[in-house]
Design an enzyme around this catalytic site. Structure first.
Site, short mmCIF file in Angstrom:
data_model
loop_
_atom_site.label_atom_id
_atom_site.label_comp_id
_atom_site.label_asym_id
_atom_site.label_seq_id
_atom_site.Cartn_x
_atom_site.Cartn_y
_atom_site.Cartn_z
N ARG A 1 0.86 -1.19 0.00
CA ARG A 1 0.00 0.00 0.00
C ARG A 1 0.89 1.23 0.00
O ARG A 1 2.11 1.12 0.08
CB ARG A 1 -1.02 0.01 1.16
CG ARG A 1 -0.64 -0.66 2.43
CD ARG A 1 0.47 -0.01 3.21
NE ARG A 1 0.25 1.40 3.39
CZ ARG A 1 1.18 2.31 3.57
NH1 ARG A 1 2.47 1.97 3.59
NH2 ARG A 1 0.89 3.59 3.71
N GLY A 2 0.24 2.42 -0.05
CA GLY A 2 0.98 3.66 -0.21
C GLY A 2 1.09 3.95 -1.70
O GLY A 2 1.50 3.06 -2.47
N ALA A 3 0.74 5.18 -2.09
CA ALA A 3 0.55 5.46 -3.52
C ALA A 3 1.73 5.04 -4.41
O ALA A 3 1.54 4.28 -5.38
CB ALA A 3 0.20 6.93 -3.70
N ARG B 1 -7.78 -0.28 -6.50
CA ARG B 1 -8.12 0.77 -5.54
C ARG B 1 -8.37 2.07 -6.33
O ARG B 1 -7.70 2.30 -7.34
CB ARG B 1 -6.99 0.98 -4.51
CG ARG B 1 -6.82 -0.22 -3.58
CD ARG B 1 -5.84 0.08 -2.45
NE ARG B 1 -6.42 0.97 -1.44
CZ ARG B 1 -5.71 1.48 -0.42
NH1 ARG B 1 -4.42 1.20 -0.29
NH2 ARG B 1 -6.29 2.27 0.46
N GLN C 1 -1.51 2.37 9.98
CA GLN C 1 -0.25 2.48 9.23
C GLN C 1 0.78 3.35 9.97
O GLN C 1 1.98 3.15 9.83
CB GLN C 1 -0.50 3.08 7.83
CG GLN C 1 -1.32 2.22 6.91
CD GLN C 1 -2.78 2.60 6.93
OE1 GLN C 1 -3.32 2.99 7.96
NE2 GLN C 1 -3.45 2.48 5.80
N ASP D 1 -2.17 10.89 -1.86
CA ASP D 1 -2.60 9.83 -2.78
C ASP D 1 -2.98 10.40 -4.14
O ASP D 1 -2.82 9.73 -5.16
CB ASP D 1 -3.75 9.03 -2.18
CG ASP D 1 -3.20 8.13 -1.10
OD1 ASP D 1 -2.99 8.62 0.02
OD2 ASP D 1 -2.90 6.96 -1.40
N ASN E 1 -5.44 12.47 1.06
CA ASN E 1 -4.47 11.64 1.78
C ASN E 1 -5.26 10.86 2.84
O ASN E 1 -6.47 11.05 3.01
CB ASN E 1 -3.36 12.49 2.41
CG ASN E 1 -2.20 11.64 2.90
OD1 ASN E 1 -1.73 10.76 2.20
ND2 ASN E 1 -1.76 11.87 4.12
N LYS E 2 -4.55 10.03 3.56
CA LYS E 2 -5.18 9.15 4.55
C LYS E 2 -6.12 9.93 5.48
O LYS E 2 -5.80 11.02 5.92
CB LYS E 2 -4.07 8.47 5.36
CG LYS E 2 -4.51 7.47 6.39
CD LYS E 2 -5.44 6.41 5.86
CE LYS E 2 -4.89 5.64 4.69
NZ LYS E 2 -5.89 4.74 4.06
O1 MRU Z 1 -4.48 3.28 2.35
P1 MRU Z 1 -3.00 3.45 2.18
O2 MRU Z 1 -2.20 2.88 3.30
O3 MRU Z 1 -2.52 3.02 0.82
O4 MRU Z 1 -2.82 5.02 2.25
C1 MRU Z 1 -1.54 5.58 2.20
C2 MRU Z 1 -1.54 7.03 2.43
O5 MRU Z 1 -2.56 7.68 2.56
C3 MRU Z 1 -0.23 7.68 2.36
O6 MRU Z 1 -0.14 8.75 3.24
C4 MRU Z 1 -0.08 8.16 0.92
O7 MRU Z 1 -0.29 7.09 0.01
C5 MRU Z 1 1.21 8.63 0.62
S1 MRU Z 1 2.29 7.28 0.49
C6 MRU Z 1 3.77 7.92 0.12
#
Ligand code: MRU
Length: 332
Positions: free
Chosen positions: A55-57, A89, A187, A227, A237-238
Site C-alpha cells: 500500500r501507499g501510492a 483501488r 499504518q 494519494d 491523503n489518509k
Molecule cells: O491506504 P494506504 O495505506 O494506501 O494510504 C496511504 C496514504 O494515505 C499515504 O499517506 C499516501 O499514500 C502517501 S504514500 C507515500
C-alpha cells in the site's frame, strides 16, 4: 530501507521483481513479522493491492507496474490486465499513472522487466530528491508530525513524507517525530513507527485524536504524503490528514505535502472531483478477529479525506518545493 534481522542489518525494498515473480513485503504483518510474499500472476498482484498486502501510492504504482510486467511476460491481454489492475483501488493516482506508463513502454517494445524495474527505480530516485529538497525544512530541535505511512514501505524505498526526515537524520540533526496511529488500519503505529525504529529516529506514536493537543503544545512542522493531488492543489491523503491541516493553519504550523509528480492529477480540477475509497465496516468494528463495537451499530470507513489547497504551505516534489499556485509548472 535498512532493516534489522537476525542475520544483521539488511537493505531491502517494499517491492521488487525476482526469478519471474513480484516479491513484496506483506505490510499487513508488520511490525510483528517481516514476511515476503511473491506472485506470478497479474491478477494476484492486483489483489495484493486491493487487500493492502502492499500500500501507499508510489508502492501501489510500482506494484502495478510489475503486475503489468507479469501480464506482458505471460502473453495476457494487456488492456484487460490494465482494467483489472486499475480497479484494485480508486484513490491513489500512481496506480493509474503506472499502468498507463507501462502500456506506453510495452507498446514501444521495451522489455517488460526493464520497464517495470526502471519505473520502480525512478520512484526511489524521486523520493531521494524529495529528501534533498525537504531535509533542510527540518531544523535542529524540531518537533515533526506525520500521519499514516509515507515511508519506504509506501514508496518502494526512502519515502515521501519520511524522505526529509531520513535526510535530516543523515545530516546529523536532532529532532523528534510524532507518528499518529492512523485508525483503522494503523499504518502510522505499525509501519511508520517500525521504519523510524529501524532507522533509530527519535519518535512517539500518538492517538489520532491527540493531534490538536500536540499541535497546540508546539509542533514545528507537519509533513504528510498524498494519494492524489488535483490541478488546483487540493489533495487526498489518509483519513485524518484534513483536521491536522486545519489545526496547523490555526496554530501557524507549516504544513507540507511530500509527493512525486506521479501523484499529481492535472485532469482532476479540484479535490471535490477526487474519488474517495470507502472500505469495509469490519476494518473499523473489528481488531483482528475480535469485534470491538456493539453488534447492530454500523460503521463508516472512508479511507481518505480531502484537504483544500489553502491549508498547504508547500508541495515537496522531486523538482523542488512548490506553492499550491505553482504546481501547474510541473505538468508533464
Ligand atoms: O491506504 P494506504 O495505506 O494506501 O494510504 C496511504 C496514504 O494515505 C499515504 O499517506 C499516501 O499514500 C502517501 S504514500 C507515500
Amino acid at each position: 530501507m535498512k532493516v534489522r534481522t537476525e542475520n544483521g542489518e539488511k537493505d531491502i525494498r517494499a517491492v521488487w521483481f525476482e526469478d519471474g515473480k513480484v516479491v513484496m513485503i506483506d505490510q499487513r504483518r508488520l511490525p510483528h513479522e517481516l514476511v515476503f510474499v511473491s506472485f506470478d500472476r497479474y491478477e494476484d498482484v492486483a489483489e495484493s493491492i486491493r487487500n493492502m498486502t502492499t500500500r501507499g501510492a508510489p508502492s501501489i504504482g510500482a506494484t502495478a507496474a510489475y503486475g503489468m510486467c507479469l501480464a506482458a511476460l505471460s502473453g495476457c491481454d494487456l488492456e484487460e490486465a490494465a482494467k483489472v489492475t486499475k480497479s484494485a483501488r480508486p484513490t491513489a493516482n500512481d496506480l493509474f499513472y503506472a499502468v498507463d506508463h507501462m502500456l506506453n513502454e510495452l507498446s514501444k517494445g521495451i522489455d517488460p522487466i526493464v520497464a517495470a524495474d526502471a519505473y520502480a527505480q525512478s520512484m526511489v530516485d524521486k523520493c531521494t530528491s524529495i529528501g534533498e529538497f525537504g531535509g533542510p525544512l527540518i531544523k535542529d530541535g524540531f518537533k515533526v508530525m506525520t500521519h499514516c505511512n509515507a515511508g519506504a514501505l509506501a514508496t518502494v524505498d526512502v519515502g515521501t513524507a519520511l524522505a526529509p526526515i531520513r535526510k535530516a537524520k543523515t545530516d546529523g540533526k536532532k529532532f523528534f517525530v510524532y507518528a499518529s496511529e492512523t485508525r483503522p488500519r494503523l499504518q502510522g503505529m505499525q509501519l511508520t513507527a517500525w521504519e523510524l525504529n529501524q532507522e533509530g529516529i527519535d519518535h512517539a506514536i500518538i492517538p489520532d485524536g491527540s493531534s490538536g493537543h500536540f499541535i497546540r503544545e508546539g509542533v514545528d512542522i507537519i509533513i504528510v504524503g498524498a494519494d492524489r493531488i488535483a490541478a488546483n492543489g487540493d489533495f487526498a491523503n489518509k483519513i485524518g490528514t484534513f483536521e491536522k491541516a486545519v489545526l496547523a493553519k490555526e496554530f501557524g504550523v507549516p504544513f507540507y505535502v511530500a509527493a512525486p509528480i506521479s501523484t499529481f492529477d492535472f485532469n482532476t480540477p479540484t479535490g471535490k472531483d477526487i474519488v474517495i475509497e470507502n472500505r469495509s465496516e469490519e476494518e473499523v468494528t473489528m481488531i483482528g478477529d475480535v469485534r470491538i463495537s456493539p453488534v447492530g451499530s454500523p460503521a463508516l470507513n472512508p479511507a481518505f479525506d480531502m484537504t483544500p489547497a489553502k491549508y498547504v504551505t508547500g508541495f515537496i516534489t522531486e523538482k523542488g518545493i512548490l506553492k499550491p499556485e505553482e504546481i501547474s509548472k510541473v505538468r508533464e
